[in-house]
Scaffold this motif. Structure first.
Motif, PDB file in Angstrom:
ATOM      1  N   PHE A   1       0.828  -1.207   0.000  1.00 24.56           N
ATOM      2  CA  PHE A   1       0.000   0.000   0.000  1.00 24.56           C
ATOM      3  C   PHE A   1       0.865   1.260   0.000  1.00 24.56           C
ATOM      4  O   PHE A   1       0.577   2.217  -0.694  1.00 24.56           O
ATOM      5  N   MET A   2       1.871   1.265   0.869  1.00 23.89           N
ATOM      6  CA  MET A   2       2.722   2.437   1.047  1.00 23.89           C
ATOM      7  C   MET A   2       4.180   2.023   0.881  1.00 23.89           C
ATOM      8  O   MET A   2       4.895   1.836   1.864  1.00 23.89           O
ATOM      9  N   PRO A   3       4.600   1.866  -0.360  1.00 20.94           N
ATOM     10  CA  PRO A   3       5.922   1.274  -0.587  1.00 20.94           C
ATOM     11  C   PRO A   3       7.099   2.111  -0.079  1.00 20.94           C
ATOM     12  O   PRO A   3       8.089   1.552   0.382  1.00 20.94           O
ATOM     13  N   PHE A   4       6.969   3.423  -0.168  1.00 16.54           N
ATOM     14  CA  PHE A   4       8.138   4.254   0.150  1.00 16.54           C
ATOM     15  C   PHE A   4       8.442   4.309   1.640  1.00 16.54           C
ATOM     16  O   PHE A   4       9.550   4.010   2.072  1.00 16.54           O
ATOM     17  N   ILE A   5       7.455   4.687   2.428  1.00 12.87           N
ATOM     18  CA  ILE A   5       7.715   4.847   3.865  1.00 12.87           C
ATOM     19  C   ILE A   5       8.076   3.507   4.494  1.00 12.87           C
ATOM     20  O   ILE A   5       8.923   3.432   5.390  1.00 12.87           O
ATOM     21  N   THR A   6       7.464   2.435   4.000  1.00 13.28           N
ATOM     22  CA  THR A   6       7.757   1.135   4.593  1.00 13.28           C
ATOM     23  C   THR A   6       9.175   0.675   4.266  1.00 13.28           C
ATOM     24  O   THR A   6       9.845   0.090   5.109  1.00 13.28           O
ATOM     25  N   GLU A   7       9.619   0.977   3.048  1.00 12.57           N
ATOM     26  CA  GLU A   7      11.006   0.624   2.706  1.00 12.57           C
ATOM     27  C   GLU A   7      11.979   1.437   3.572  1.00 12.57           C
ATOM     28  O   GLU A   7      12.947   0.899   4.113  1.00 12.57           O
ATOM     29  N   GLU A   8      11.676   2.710   3.721  1.00 15.35           N
ATOM     30  CA  GLU A   8      12.531   3.586   4.513  1.00 15.35           C
ATOM     31  C   GLU A   8      12.668   3.056   5.942  1.00 15.35           C
ATOM     32  O   GLU A   8      13.766   2.934   6.481  1.00 15.35           O
ATOM     33  N   ILE A   9      11.537   2.744   6.551  1.00 19.31           N
ATOM     34  CA  ILE A   9      11.551   2.275   7.934  1.00 19.31           C
ATOM     35  C   ILE A   9      12.185   0.897   8.033  1.00 19.31           C
ATOM     36  O   ILE A   9      12.996   0.621   8.913  1.00 19.31           O
ATOM     37  N   TRP A  10      11.840   0.064   7.106  1.00 22.74           N
ATOM     38  CA  TRP A  10      12.345  -1.302   7.117  1.00 22.74           C
ATOM     39  C   TRP A  10      13.861  -1.330   7.004  1.00 22.74           C
ATOM     40  O   TRP A  10      14.535  -2.103   7.675  1.00 22.74           O
ATOM     41  N   GLN A  11      14.384  -0.446   6.155  1.00 25.70           N
ATOM     42  CA  GLN A  11      15.843  -0.358   6.014  1.00 25.70           C
ATOM     43  C   GLN A  11      16.494   0.113   7.305  1.00 25.70           C
ATOM     44  O   GLN A  11      17.594  -0.296   7.647  1.00 25.70           O
ATOM     45  N   ALA A  12      15.800   0.988   8.035  1.00 28.58           N
ATOM     46  CA  ALA A  12      16.371   1.519   9.276  1.00 28.58           C
ATOM     47  C   ALA A  12      16.286   0.505  10.405  1.00 28.58           C
ATOM     48  O   ALA A  12      17.102   0.511  11.329  1.00 28.58           O
ATOM     49  N   LEU A  13      15.306  -0.370  10.332  1.00 28.86           N
ATOM     50  CA  LEU A  13      15.113  -1.367  11.390  1.00 28.86           C
ATOM     51  C   LEU A  13      16.146  -2.488  11.259  1.00 28.86           C
ATOM     52  O   LEU A  13      16.724  -2.678  10.187  1.00 28.86           O
ATOM     53  N   PRO A  14      16.341  -3.224  12.344  1.00 29.69           N
ATOM     54  CA  PRO A  14      17.207  -4.403  12.217  1.00 29.69           C
ATOM     55  C   PRO A  14      16.495  -5.506  11.442  1.00 29.69           C
ATOM     56  O   PRO A  14      15.759  -6.308  12.023  1.00 29.69           O
ATOM     57  N   THR A  15      16.653  -5.484  10.154  1.00 25.39           N
ATOM     58  CA  THR A  15      16.022  -6.487   9.313  1.00 25.39           C
ATOM     59  C   THR A  15      17.066  -7.096   8.412  1.00 25.39           C
ATOM     60  O   THR A  15      18.160  -6.563   8.265  1.00 25.39           O
ATOM     61  N   LYS A  16      16.717  -8.199   7.792  1.00 31.60           N
ATOM     62  CA  LYS A  16      17.664  -8.892   6.944  1.00 31.60           C
ATOM     63  C   LYS A  16      17.126  -8.922   5.526  1.00 31.60           C
ATOM     64  O   LYS A  16      15.967  -9.254   5.308  1.00 31.60           O
ATOM     65  N   GLY A  17      17.967  -8.590   4.581  1.00 27.29           N
ATOM     66  CA  GLY A  17      17.542  -8.622   3.194  1.00 27.29           C
ATOM     67  C   GLY A  17      17.866  -7.311   2.521  1.00 27.29           C
ATOM     68  O   GLY A  17      18.112  -6.304   3.164  1.00 27.29           O
TER      69      GLY A  17
END
Length: 882
Positions: free
Chosen positions: A689-705
């Motif tokens: 639904f909201m590709p930009f903000i989620t990518e931004e946050i996801w990149q900042a979070l401790p995530t893998k990928g």
RNA sequence: GGAGGAUUAGCUCAGUUGGGAGAGCACUUGCCUUACAAGCAAGGGGUCACUGGUUCGAGCCCAGUAUCCUCCA
């Protein structure tokens, strides 16, 4: 050193422009949107409805493509090999009109340039606007596979068009003939039936009388288009009409023109309507054309292609059709032929493109014989491999059209388009239709016309995949496509035609599902249009609130098949949601203490809040996944909205502050892990639904990928599910809300401490509450907190009854006993009403016997609960009164 | 004339196998609580267009009526 705490300096306000910038390049460069030809994955294919290369995308495009983007992003995350194929449509009439307008501005014309020169101009235009459209796709964040972008006029697609035309011709399904077609005098081309828009217009009914040649009588006729009388070749009456039976076969003298024309009998004529006699103009009216055929009438064309009168119009030659009408009416009145003019509301066809009044016009055109193709399409819907319309009511719309099909006029008198592969021999006039030009081209001249734009669009789902090369890899892997997303306004124009062409040439449906959406309207429900000036440019919306806000609004603003009103306030409300997400993430990042993905540990001792939010996350995953699969994006979005705002932000984050601000390192680690995990999973679900903000946050979070675009879609984790925690949480929330309520009742703000006494139902509840008393301390701010099953109710206190406990807030000085009694009496009344309602139900034997067991049991539980609450309130009232 | 859609809070709309009506905005009251005042907390507001029917039970299913809107002829 400065970089380490960079996230802490995240701005407190969500700024979409800062986030969206450059993100698309990252996706495109990472090739995340390219179909991978991965044999280990199932393919999932969508072709974009190709926008016209005429200009800017409007909100309708933004809506349509957002839905497709959501679908394809979800599928990509669910592990499919996704192909979302982009492309554009050459849009014959529309583009040619724009290019001609541009030429006119430059003081030249297509005739000055010649066909080749003009086409060069058109191609230049196409290149310019194609770039423009790609920029808009970029701003919308669409996950398109540009490596497979196609254009309806490119070589491959032109090849497909030629193949289809020639094959249909060879099968006898395409023919050339003289018929009444819809002629647009402004653009000077034929139009198909559905390109004509009928509007009710206030016009006139002109009553005239034609004298018989022998002077014995006269016959009255009426028309809305008097100028066509110049082309009359008969007058028709009903064979059974006693008024006219004796006149059949006689001749009348056509006024002005002087031509002698016959009175014929035809049962097409409606005896009840008007005078019962009709003038017949075979060259200018479809019904008259049919009658003319039946009676071998001459066809006299009185108009030129530009709408002016021709040599057959005698002294009116050269006049525009409407000027002619005016003059002719005057002349006819003077001659006494025209004796009455009546006001008359009637339906007038206008060109969808130019708006000009369409002229039914005799002309030689190319047609598709639709009946056999329509029959096959109708047949398809009876089998398992039918096209599934969503919502399914649109299947009826589609079938109804197919069942009343008419031949399709496919030739257009334009230059911009696929030129008809037909040649005429210069000497013999012989017709040649073929995939290649004749071997001796010098002796042939090619048909000047091009094909209707929809003729090529109809092949889009397979022509874009390399067809007619049936060995093409993409064609074999990605066709048929999985879903087509489009508006109900082009079911006839496009959806239907793709279906019959696909059946005819690939023997399969072009897509499994068709998701139909409505139209974007303005805030007052009006269609957006240039003339009203009420259009909203999606790019302006993005500039103001960001693509994510626009997309979320479009995706959740209506239900499938319904229209959508555009409201700035709603986009703004969505921005608020994005801002909420932004700040929740900011909070999480600020308290994450740099935890790495590998350090996330959900196995530690979890608090009640932890268990509860994980359980709610599971439920949200289930709901969102189920609704997205059904194309119910509104429902899916609401589940996410409620989960994020009302549960994660309002409760979990607030509760998580306890361990985060406390001393216990193990608790902190678990809380951080859960914050990271829940946000990770939530961002994934929200991403389509909201590709930009989620990518931004996801990149900042401790995530893998590498990117959230290729992260795995969340799945329910049974090991993290705990129903018991949900129930305990519910009680805790009940208590906190009750306390807040009472505080509001007596104007005691949170900052002021109050004494809180809780009488738990039993030891078990007391223990649960005691285990979670830190939450009560934080959210109720008590000076003293007592939890005791045997509590003695204090005299001067506000009270509240919840399931499993009673609350007392001794508030000496603030409490007015009488007011409190009055308040409690209202509460008592409420519970008493509930008790009565539920008891009425339970006393009904039919209900108890027939309703499902769990429903009845639920009613019994409610009865107990309400009774208990009512009685406790009653007791309290009595205590206060005594 | 035929087909379809809509009718639910002041406004715009959800309500998915029938089991006690929800959201956003707007409104009232109180809060500058160290993620967010574009926020937080509490609250008011609806004979689910109307009339019948089916059912233990209808906003939801069926029939009809009214008003509005689309498409087709």
């Amino acid at each position: 050193m400065e970089n380490e705490n960079q996230e802490i300096s995240l701005p407190t306000k969500y700024d979409p422009n800062a986030i969206e910038k450059g993100r698309y390049d990252f996706w495109v460069n990472g090739k995340f949107f390219e179909a991978k030809d991965d044999e280990n994955k199932d393919p999932f294919t969508v072709v974009i409805p190709p926008p016209n290369v005429t200009g800017r995308l409007h909100l309708g495009h933004a809506w349509d493509t957002t839905l497709q983007d959501i679908i394809t992003r979800v599928k990509r995350m669910q592990g499919y090999d996704v192909l979302w194929l982009p492309g554009m449509d050459h849009a014959g009439i529309a583009t040619q009109a724009k290019v001609e307008a541009k030429l006119k501005e430059q003081g030249t014309s297509r005739y000055d340039l010649g066909r080749e020169g003009f086409l060069q101009q058109a191609w230049d235009w196409k290149e310019e606007y194609a770039d423009f459209i790609r920029q808009q796709w970029e701003k919308l964040g669409l996950g398109l596979d540009y490596s497979r972008e196609r254009f309806t006029l490119d070589n491959g697609l032109s090849n497909a068009v030629r193949e289809v035309f020639v094959t249909l011709y060879e099968k006898g399904l395409i023919y050339r003939g003289e018929y009444i077609i819809n002629w647009d005098p402004a653009t000077q081309t034929a139009l198909s039936d559905i390109e004509v828009i009928y509007d009710d217009v206030q016009g006139h009914f002109y009553h005239m009388k034609y004298p018989l040649v022998d002077g014995s009588d006269e016959i009255q006729i009426a028309t809305t288009r008097p100028e066509t009388m110049l082309g009359d070749t008969a007058v028709a009456v009903h064979p059974e009409d006693d008024r006219y039976k004796h006149l059949i076969g006689k001749k009348v003298k056509l006024p002005i023109v002087g031509r002698e024309i016959e009175i014929v009998a035809d049962d097409y004529v409606d005896m009840e309507f008007g005078s019962g006699a009709v003038k017949i103009t075979p060259a200018h009216d479809p019904n008259d054309f049919e009658i003319g055929n039946r009676h071998n009438l001459e066809r006299v064309l009185v108009m030129n292609e530009d709408g002016s009168m021709n040599e057959n119009a005698g002294k009116y030659q050269g006049m525009d059709r409407f000027a002619c009408r005016k003059q002719l009416v005057k002349d006819l009145q003077e001659e006494g032929v025209l004796f009455n003019i009546e006001e008359h509301m009637h339906s007038v066809g206008h060109s969808e493109r130019s708006g000009a009044v369409v002229e039914p016009y005799l002309s030689t055109q190319w047609f598709v014989n639709m009946q056999p193709l329509a029959d096959a399409s109708i047949e398809l819907q009876k089998g398992d491999d039918k096209v599934n319309f969503v919502p399914d009511r649109f299947e009826k719309t589609y079938l109804n059209w197919m069942e009343n099909i008419r031949d399709w006029c496919i030739s257009r008198q334009l230059w911009w388009g696929h030129r008809i592969p037909a040649w005429y021999h210069k000497e013999t006039g012989e017709l040649y239709v073929g995939r290649d030009e004749p071997a001796d081209p010098e002796n042939w001249v090619q048909d000047e016309d091009v094909l209707d734009t929809w003729f090529s669009s109809a092949l889009w789902p397979f022509s874009t995949m390399g067809w007619p090369d049936e060995n093409n890899k993409d064609y074999n892997r990605y066709f048929p496509t999985d879903v087509l997303v489009t508006g109900y306004d082009i079911i006839f124009f496009w959806v239907s035609r793709m279906i019959f062409q696909s059946i005819e040439f690939t023997d399969r449906r072009p897509f499994e599902d068709v998701l139909i959406h409505g139209l974007v309207r303005d805030a007052d429900g009006r269609k957006m249009s240039k003339s009203l000036g009420n259009g909203v440019d999606p790019m302006d919306v993005i500039d103001k609130y960001g693509a994510d806000s626009l997309r979320y609004f479009l995706a959740t603003g209506s239900t499938p098949g319904q229209d959508l009103r555009f409201q700035w306030e709603k986009v703004e409300a969505t921005w608020n949601f994005a801002n909420k997400i932004w700040n929740a993430s900011r909070f999480a990042l600020m308290n994450m203490d740099g935890i790495k993905y590998e350090e996330i540990d959900l196995s530690g001792k979890k608090s009640l809040a932890d268990q509860w939010i994980l359980t709610r996350l599971n439920e949200t995953i289930e709901h969102v996944t189920r609704n997205v699969d059904k194309y119910e994006f509104g429902e899916a979005g609401r589940h996410l909205y409620n989960f994020i705002w009302d549960e994660f932000c309002d409760w979990y984050i607030e509760m998580a502050k306890l361990p985060l601000y406390g001393e216990d390192e193990a608790e902190k680690k678990t809380t951080r892990s859960i914050l990271a995990y829940v946000l990770d999973q939530t961002m994934r679900m929200l991403h389509p639904f909201m590709p930009f903000i989620t990518e931004e946050i996801w990149q900042a979070l401790p995530t893998k990928g590498e990117s959230i675009t290729v992260a795995k879609w969340p799945e329910v984790r049974n090991d993290l599910h705990n129903e018991q925690a949900s129930e305990e949480m519910k009680r805790l929330v009940d208590i906190i809300r009750s306390v807040r309520n009472i505080r509001a009742e007596v104007d005691t703000p949170m900052s002021k401490q109050i004494q809180l006494m809780i009488k738990a139902k039993d030891d078990e509840v007391a223990e649960q509450l005691n285990n979670n008393r830190h939450y009560l301390e934080r959210f109720c701010n008590p000076s003293e907190l007592t939890i005791d099953p045997n509590l003695q109710a204090p005299e001067k206190a506000m009270s509240s009854v919840i399931t499993g406990a009673e609350l007392y807030l001794p508030l000496e000085g603030l409490i007015d006993i009488q007011e409190e009694v009055a308040r409690l009496e209202k509460v008592w009344k409420k519970w008493d009403d509930e008790v009565k309602l539920v008891q009425k139900k339970l006393s009904n034997d039919k209900f108890v016997n027939k309703a499902p067991e769990h429903i009845v049991q639920a009613e019994r539980d409610k009865e107990q609960d309400y009774l208990d609450k009512r009685d406790k309130v009653e007791t309290r009232i009595n205590e206060l009164k005594s």
